[in-house]
Design a protein around this motif. Structure first.
Motif, PDB file in Angstrom:
ATOM      1  N   PHE A  17       0.836  -1.201   0.000  1.00  0.00           N
ATOM      2  CA  PHE A  17       0.000   0.000   0.000  1.00  0.00           C
ATOM      3  C   PHE A  17       0.872   1.254   0.000  1.00  0.00           C
ATOM      4  CE2 PHE A  17      -2.233   3.348   2.353  1.00  0.00           C
ATOM      5  CZ  PHE A  17      -3.389   3.471   1.606  1.00  0.00           C
ATOM      6  N   ILE A  18       1.824   1.313   0.903  1.00  0.00           N
ATOM      7  CA  ILE A  18       2.677   2.499   1.015  1.00  0.00           C
ATOM      8  C   ILE A  18       3.554   2.646  -0.227  1.00  0.00           C
ATOM      9  CG2 ILE A  18       4.541   3.567   2.361  1.00  0.00           C
ATOM     10  CD1 ILE A  18       3.191   2.282   4.858  1.00  0.00           C
ATOM     11  N   ALA A  19       4.094   1.546  -0.729  1.00  0.00           N
ATOM     12  CA  ALA A  19       4.927   1.603  -1.928  1.00  0.00           C
ATOM     13  C   ALA A  19       4.114   2.042  -3.151  1.00  0.00           C
ATOM     14  CB  ALA A  19       5.590   0.245  -2.174  1.00  0.00           C
ATOM     15  N   THR A  20       2.882   1.579  -3.258  1.00  0.00           N
ATOM     16  CA  THR A  20       2.027   1.987  -4.375  1.00  0.00           C
ATOM     17  C   THR A  20       1.687   3.472  -4.263  1.00  0.00           C
ATOM     18  OG1 THR A  20       1.132  -0.236  -4.597  1.00  0.00           O
ATOM     19  CG2 THR A  20      -0.143   1.531  -5.601  1.00  0.00           C
ATOM     20  N   LEU A  21       1.451   3.945  -3.056  1.00  0.00           N
ATOM     21  CA  LEU A  21       1.221   5.380  -2.872  1.00  0.00           C
ATOM     22  C   LEU A  21       2.441   6.191  -3.305  1.00  0.00           C
ATOM     23  CD1 LEU A  21      -0.699   5.603   0.529  1.00  0.00           C
ATOM     24  CD2 LEU A  21      -1.622   5.838  -1.784  1.00  0.00           C
ATOM     25  N   ALA A  22       3.635   5.724  -2.945  1.00  0.00           N
ATOM     26  CA  ALA A  22       4.867   6.414  -3.352  1.00  0.00           C
ATOM     27  C   ALA A  22       4.998   6.425  -4.877  1.00  0.00           C
ATOM     28  CB  ALA A  22       6.083   5.751  -2.709  1.00  0.00           C
ATOM     29  N   PHE A  23       4.726   5.283  -5.492  1.00  0.00           N
ATOM     30  CA  PHE A  23       4.771   5.156  -6.953  1.00  0.00           C
ATOM     31  C   PHE A  23       3.812   6.152  -7.603  1.00  0.00           C
ATOM     32  CE2 PHE A  23       3.084   3.377 -10.875  1.00  0.00           C
ATOM     33  CZ  PHE A  23       4.201   2.919 -11.551  1.00  0.00           C
ATOM     34  N   ASP A  24       2.562   6.171  -7.124  1.00  0.00           N
ATOM     35  CA  ASP A  24       1.554   7.055  -7.706  1.00  0.00           C
ATOM     36  C   ASP A  24       1.833   8.526  -7.403  1.00  0.00           C
ATOM     37  OD1 ASP A  24       0.197   5.002  -8.965  1.00  0.00           O
ATOM     38  OD2 ASP A  24      -1.308   4.783  -7.395  1.00  0.00           O
ATOM     39  N   LEU A  25       2.336   8.829  -6.218  1.00  0.00           N
ATOM     40  CA  LEU A  25       2.695  10.203  -5.890  1.00  0.00           C
ATOM     41  C   LEU A  25       3.783  10.697  -6.843  1.00  0.00           C
ATOM     42  CD1 LEU A  25       2.411  12.662  -3.974  1.00  0.00           C
ATOM     43  CD2 LEU A  25       4.217  11.617  -2.582  1.00  0.00           C
ATOM     44  N   TRP A  26       4.794   9.877  -7.057  1.00  0.00           N
ATOM     45  CA  TRP A  26       5.848  10.238  -7.991  1.00  0.00           C
ATOM     46  C   TRP A  26       5.287  10.406  -9.404  1.00  0.00           C
ATOM     47  CZ3 TRP A  26       9.979  12.299  -9.797  1.00  0.00           C
ATOM     48  CH2 TRP A  26      10.461  11.935 -11.052  1.00  0.00           C
ATOM     49  N   GLY A  27       4.595   9.403  -9.893  1.00  0.00           N
ATOM     50  CA  GLY A  27       4.203   9.374 -11.298  1.00  0.00           C
ATOM     51  C   GLY A  27       3.040  10.265 -11.675  1.00  0.00           C
ATOM     52  N   GLN A  28       2.183  10.575 -10.701  1.00  0.00           N
ATOM     53  CA  GLN A  28       0.989  11.351 -11.040  1.00  0.00           C
ATOM     54  C   GLN A  28       0.991  12.759 -10.446  1.00  0.00           C
ATOM     55  OE1 GLN A  28      -2.587   8.968 -10.457  1.00  0.00           O
ATOM     56  NE2 GLN A  28      -1.420   7.133 -10.984  1.00  0.00           N
ATOM     57  N   VAL A  64      -6.867  -3.521 -10.747  1.00  0.00           N
ATOM     58  CA  VAL A  64      -5.716  -4.376 -11.068  1.00  0.00           C
ATOM     59  C   VAL A  64      -4.418  -3.696 -10.656  1.00  0.00           C
ATOM     60  CG1 VAL A  64      -4.378  -5.366 -12.980  1.00  0.00           C
ATOM     61  CG2 VAL A  64      -6.854  -5.700 -12.878  1.00  0.00           C
ATOM     62  N   HIS A  65      -4.269  -2.415 -11.004  1.00  0.00           N
ATOM     63  CA  HIS A  65      -3.025  -1.699 -10.675  1.00  0.00           C
ATOM     64  C   HIS A  65      -2.798  -1.636  -9.172  1.00  0.00           C
ATOM     65  CE1 HIS A  65      -0.173   1.487  -9.933  1.00  0.00           C
ATOM     66  NE2 HIS A  65      -1.124   2.286  -9.472  1.00  0.00           N
ATOM     67  N   PHE A  66      -3.800  -1.187  -8.439  1.00  0.00           N
ATOM     68  CA  PHE A  66      -3.592  -0.938  -7.021  1.00  0.00           C
ATOM     69  C   PHE A  66      -3.635  -2.211  -6.190  1.00  0.00           C
ATOM     70  CE2 PHE A  66      -4.469   0.494  -2.735  1.00  0.00           C
ATOM     71  CZ  PHE A  66      -3.583   1.547  -2.612  1.00  0.00           C
ATOM     72  N   GLY A  70      -0.108  -3.888  -6.919  1.00  0.00           N
ATOM     73  CA  GLY A  70       0.579  -3.153  -5.857  1.00  0.00           C
ATOM     74  C   GLY A  70       0.532  -3.792  -4.488  1.00  0.00           C
ATOM     75  N   LEU A  71      -0.620  -4.356  -4.126  1.00  0.00           N
ATOM     76  CA  LEU A  71      -0.765  -4.933  -2.787  1.00  0.00           C
ATOM     77  C   LEU A  71      -0.453  -6.424  -2.728  1.00  0.00           C
ATOM     78  CD1 LEU A  71      -2.129  -2.204  -2.186  1.00  0.00           C
ATOM     79  CD2 LEU A  71      -3.820  -3.450  -0.883  1.00  0.00           C
ATOM     80  N   ILE A  72      -0.582  -7.111  -3.852  1.00  0.00           N
ATOM     81  CA  ILE A  72      -0.400  -8.561  -3.833  1.00  0.00           C
ATOM     82  C   ILE A  72       0.770  -9.020  -4.704  1.00  0.00           C
ATOM     83  CG2 ILE A  72      -1.503 -10.796  -4.329  1.00  0.00           C
ATOM     84  CD1 ILE A  72      -4.214  -9.380  -3.742  1.00  0.00           C
TER      85      ILE A  72
END
Length: 155
Positions: A17-28, A64-66, A70-72
């Protein structure tokens, strides 16, 4: 290999969850603010779903993305594949930062080099600006994922 205990699964979800948030914060958010491309990872997921004739609306792409990836998916890839292989081959040399950065690089090759082809998109998205933003995002994901997993394990 890590056992899939309740604690391991919980740690995997939190770190993913936290890594996906970091990914999305960076990319979006951060990348476009700096004048670089904006990532749209749900778009890749939508293309892949559509290629297989599955529902491929925005909700499905984000799901699918999140959740699936991202979580699994990516956390399982670290815990069950990359980390045990690294330990067996490299005997934990290189340190955790290098391991996690290389894992993130591998995720980028897998997603942007492989999944794009399966989804019918150009190889590495034609090496456009989004390709390099995705590289940073995937490496960041790997680093954050492993840092959070290690922090949870220490607590």
């Amino acid at each position: 290999m890590s056992a899939l205990s309740v604690k391991t699964i919980g740690s995997m979800f939190i770190a993913g969850f936290i890594a996906t948030l970091a990914f999305d914060l960076w990319g979006q958010v951060i990348s476009p603010m700096l004048g670089f491309a904006t990532l749209s990872p749900h778009g890749l997921a939508k293309s892949l779903l559509g290629k297989f004739g599955l529902p491929n609306g925005d909700f499905a792409g984000y799901f699918v993305h999140f959740y699936i990836v991202g979580l699994i998916g990516y956390p399982i890839g670290w815990l069950m594949i990359f980390k045990p292989v690294w330990q067996a081959v490299m005997k934990n040399r290189g340190g955790v930062f290098l391991q996690s950065a290389i894992y993130g690089f591998g995720l980028w090759v897998f997603a942007i080099g492989g999944i794009t082809l399966i989804a019918g998109l150009p190889f590495f998205l034609g090496f456009a600006g989004i390709t390099w933003v995705a590289l940073v995002g995937h490496v960041l994901y790997g680093i954050v994922l492993v840092a959070v997993l290690n922090r949870i394990a220490r607590s």
